[in-house]
Scaffold this motif. Sequence first.
Motif, PDB file in Angstrom:
ATOM      1  N   ILE A 140       0.870  -1.181   0.000  1.00 23.75           N
ATOM      2  CA  ILE A 140       0.000   0.000   0.000  1.00 23.75           C
ATOM      3  C   ILE A 140       0.904   1.227   0.000  1.00 23.75           C
ATOM      4  O   ILE A 140       1.700   1.429   0.925  1.00 23.75           O
ATOM      5  CB  ILE A 140      -0.936   0.003   1.214  1.00 23.75           C
ATOM      6  CG1 ILE A 140      -1.851  -1.227   1.169  1.00 23.75           C
ATOM      7  CG2 ILE A 140      -1.766   1.287   1.251  1.00 23.75           C
ATOM      8  CD1 ILE A 140      -2.694  -1.424   2.401  1.00 23.75           C
ATOM      9  N   GLY A 141       0.804   2.027  -1.050  1.00 22.21           N
ATOM     10  CA  GLY A 141       1.717   3.138  -1.242  1.00 22.21           C
ATOM     11  C   GLY A 141       1.545   4.260  -0.235  1.00 22.21           C
ATOM     12  O   GLY A 141       0.455   4.487   0.316  1.00 22.21           O
ATOM     13  N   SER A 142       2.619   4.992  -0.025  1.00 22.32           N
ATOM     14  CA  SER A 142       2.623   6.098   0.925  1.00 22.32           C
ATOM     15  C   SER A 142       1.569   7.147   0.567  1.00 22.32           C
ATOM     16  O   SER A 142       1.288   7.390  -0.608  1.00 22.32           O
ATOM     17  CB  SER A 142       4.002   6.757   0.952  1.00 22.32           C
ATOM     18  OG  SER A 142       4.980   5.878   1.466  1.00 22.32           O
ATOM     19  N   GLY A 143       1.015   7.757   1.603  1.00 19.09           N
ATOM     20  CA  GLY A 143       0.073   8.839   1.417  1.00 19.09           C
ATOM     21  C   GLY A 143      -1.332   8.427   1.035  1.00 19.09           C
ATOM     22  O   GLY A 143      -2.168   9.281   0.748  1.00 19.09           O
ATOM     23  N   SER A 144      -1.613   7.134   1.046  1.00 23.63           N
ATOM     24  CA  SER A 144      -2.938   6.658   0.620  1.00 23.63           C
ATOM     25  C   SER A 144      -3.937   6.685   1.773  1.00 23.63           C
ATOM     26  O   SER A 144      -3.568   6.745   2.949  1.00 23.63           O
ATOM     27  CB  SER A 144      -2.833   5.250   0.039  1.00 23.63           C
ATOM     28  OG  SER A 144      -2.114   5.263  -1.179  1.00 23.63           O
ATOM     29  N   TRP A 145      -5.214   6.623   1.393  1.00 26.44           N
ATOM     30  CA  TRP A 145      -6.324   6.621   2.357  1.00 26.44           C
ATOM     31  C   TRP A 145      -7.229   5.450   2.046  1.00 26.44           C
ATOM     32  O   TRP A 145      -7.650   5.258   0.908  1.00 26.44           O
ATOM     33  CB  TRP A 145      -7.108   7.931   2.263  1.00 26.44           C
ATOM     34  CG  TRP A 145      -8.505   7.838   2.834  1.00 26.44           C
ATOM     35  CD1 TRP A 145      -9.672   7.788   2.135  1.00 26.44           C
ATOM     36  CD2 TRP A 145      -8.876   7.777   4.213  1.00 26.44           C
ATOM     37  NE1 TRP A 145     -10.749   7.694   2.987  1.00 26.44           N
ATOM     38  CE2 TRP A 145     -10.283   7.688   4.273  1.00 26.44           C
ATOM     39  CE3 TRP A 145      -8.144   7.784   5.400  1.00 26.44           C
ATOM     40  CZ2 TRP A 145     -10.970   7.609   5.477  1.00 26.44           C
ATOM     41  CZ3 TRP A 145      -8.836   7.700   6.600  1.00 26.44           C
ATOM     42  CH2 TRP A 145     -10.223   7.633   6.632  1.00 26.44           C
ATOM     43  N   LEU A 146      -7.531   4.635   3.061  1.00 23.41           N
ATOM     44  CA  LEU A 146      -8.422   3.485   2.921  1.00 23.41           C
ATOM     45  C   LEU A 146      -9.688   3.760   3.732  1.00 23.41           C
ATOM     46  O   LEU A 146      -9.615   3.949   4.950  1.00 23.41           O
ATOM     47  CB  LEU A 146      -7.748   2.209   3.421  1.00 23.41           C
ATOM     48  CG  LEU A 146      -6.752   1.504   2.496  1.00 23.41           C
ATOM     49  CD1 LEU A 146      -5.589   2.403   2.109  1.00 23.41           C
ATOM     50  CD2 LEU A 146      -6.211   0.228   3.156  1.00 23.41           C
ATOM     51  N   GLY A 147     -10.829   3.783   3.063  1.00 20.33           N
ATOM     52  CA  GLY A 147     -12.076   4.117   3.716  1.00 20.33           C
ATOM     53  C   GLY A 147     -12.600   3.001   4.602  1.00 20.33           C
ATOM     54  O   GLY A 147     -12.153   1.847   4.553  1.00 20.33           O
ATOM     55  N   THR A 148     -13.599   3.336   5.400  1.00 20.28           N
ATOM     56  CA  THR A 148     -14.188   2.414   6.366  1.00 20.28           C
ATOM     57  C   THR A 148     -14.615   1.101   5.717  1.00 20.28           C
ATOM     58  O   THR A 148     -15.278   1.084   4.680  1.00 20.28           O
ATOM     59  CB  THR A 148     -15.417   3.063   7.017  1.00 20.28           C
ATOM     60  OG1 THR A 148     -15.018   4.256   7.675  1.00 20.28           O
ATOM     61  CG2 THR A 148     -16.079   2.122   8.016  1.00 20.28           C
ATOM     62  N   GLY A 149     -14.199  -0.008   6.331  1.00 16.80           N
ATOM     63  CA  GLY A 149     -14.650  -1.320   5.890  1.00 16.80           C
ATOM     64  C   GLY A 149     -14.017  -1.822   4.611  1.00 16.80           C
ATOM     65  O   GLY A 149     -14.445  -2.861   4.086  1.00 16.80           O
ATOM     66  N   ALA A 150     -12.999  -1.155   4.092  1.00 18.01           N
ATOM     67  CA  ALA A 150     -12.323  -1.654   2.888  1.00 18.01           C
ATOM     68  C   ALA A 150     -11.630  -2.979   3.191  1.00 18.01           C
ATOM     69  O   ALA A 150     -11.136  -3.207   4.299  1.00 18.01           O
ATOM     70  CB  ALA A 150     -11.315  -0.631   2.376  1.00 18.01           C
ATOM     71  N   VAL A 151     -11.586  -3.853   2.194  1.00 16.67           N
ATOM     72  CA  VAL A 151     -10.921  -5.154   2.309  1.00 16.67           C
ATOM     73  C   VAL A 151      -9.820  -5.212   1.259  1.00 16.67           C
ATOM     74  O   VAL A 151     -10.083  -5.066   0.063  1.00 16.67           O
ATOM     75  CB  VAL A 151     -11.923  -6.307   2.106  1.00 16.67           C
ATOM     76  CG1 VAL A 151     -11.203  -7.651   2.148  1.00 16.67           C
ATOM     77  CG2 VAL A 151     -13.028  -6.255   3.156  1.00 16.67           C
TER      78      VAL A 151
END
Length: 215
Positions: A140-151
């Motif tokens: 997972i690359g730097s500066g990324s955002w993963l939203g609620t409940g992502a798989v």
Amino acid sequence: MTGLVHRAWSAARTAGAITPKTPAGYRFRLLGEGACLSFPPGAIFGEEWIEIGDRTLVGERVSISAGMGPGVDLGPHSIVRIGGGCSIGRGSHIVGHHSIDIGDDVFTGPYVYITDQNHVYDDPETPIGRQWPRNKAVVIGSGSWLGTGAVILPGTRIGRQSVVAGGAVVRGEFPDHCVIAGVPARIVRRYSPEDGWHTPGPADPNPLRALRPGA
């Protein structure tokens, strides 16, 4: 009475947090300066193969594991690596067996699930839970955002400064600066210096790359 309970809970949270200066912090291969795992934690084991960078905050009830269970020798290299300046949302799970690399300044919402291992169903006569699982590295690359409940499933590679929408189920390879959404996840927006943020079309290089894992 309510105030007393709140003060006691606040004191327990402070005392129970895992930092580089607490005994539980010493078990990690690396727990950087200013890093903190909030109390109460989820399932934490395999710390010898887990690295967490400086100033990373891990929320309440987050599980981070390396290997199938405590006490297993996983070899000389780390398995789970979380960069510096990250924020891992409460109730999330990071389940590593082979290799999970999370870059710097990655933020997640609550209840995100990241794993590099999945069950297989090669033999139609053997219960799936009894078939030997298959591992594939996750990045997972730097500066990324993963939203609620992502798989995030095994073999996924997400580029820098990318967004994963809440509830997305992600597998495949994704470039820098994209928005990923859906089940299964696909690229719904991309950034280029020429066009800024835009919906990808046939002219974009590999706009459907994420739908062809390993391409």
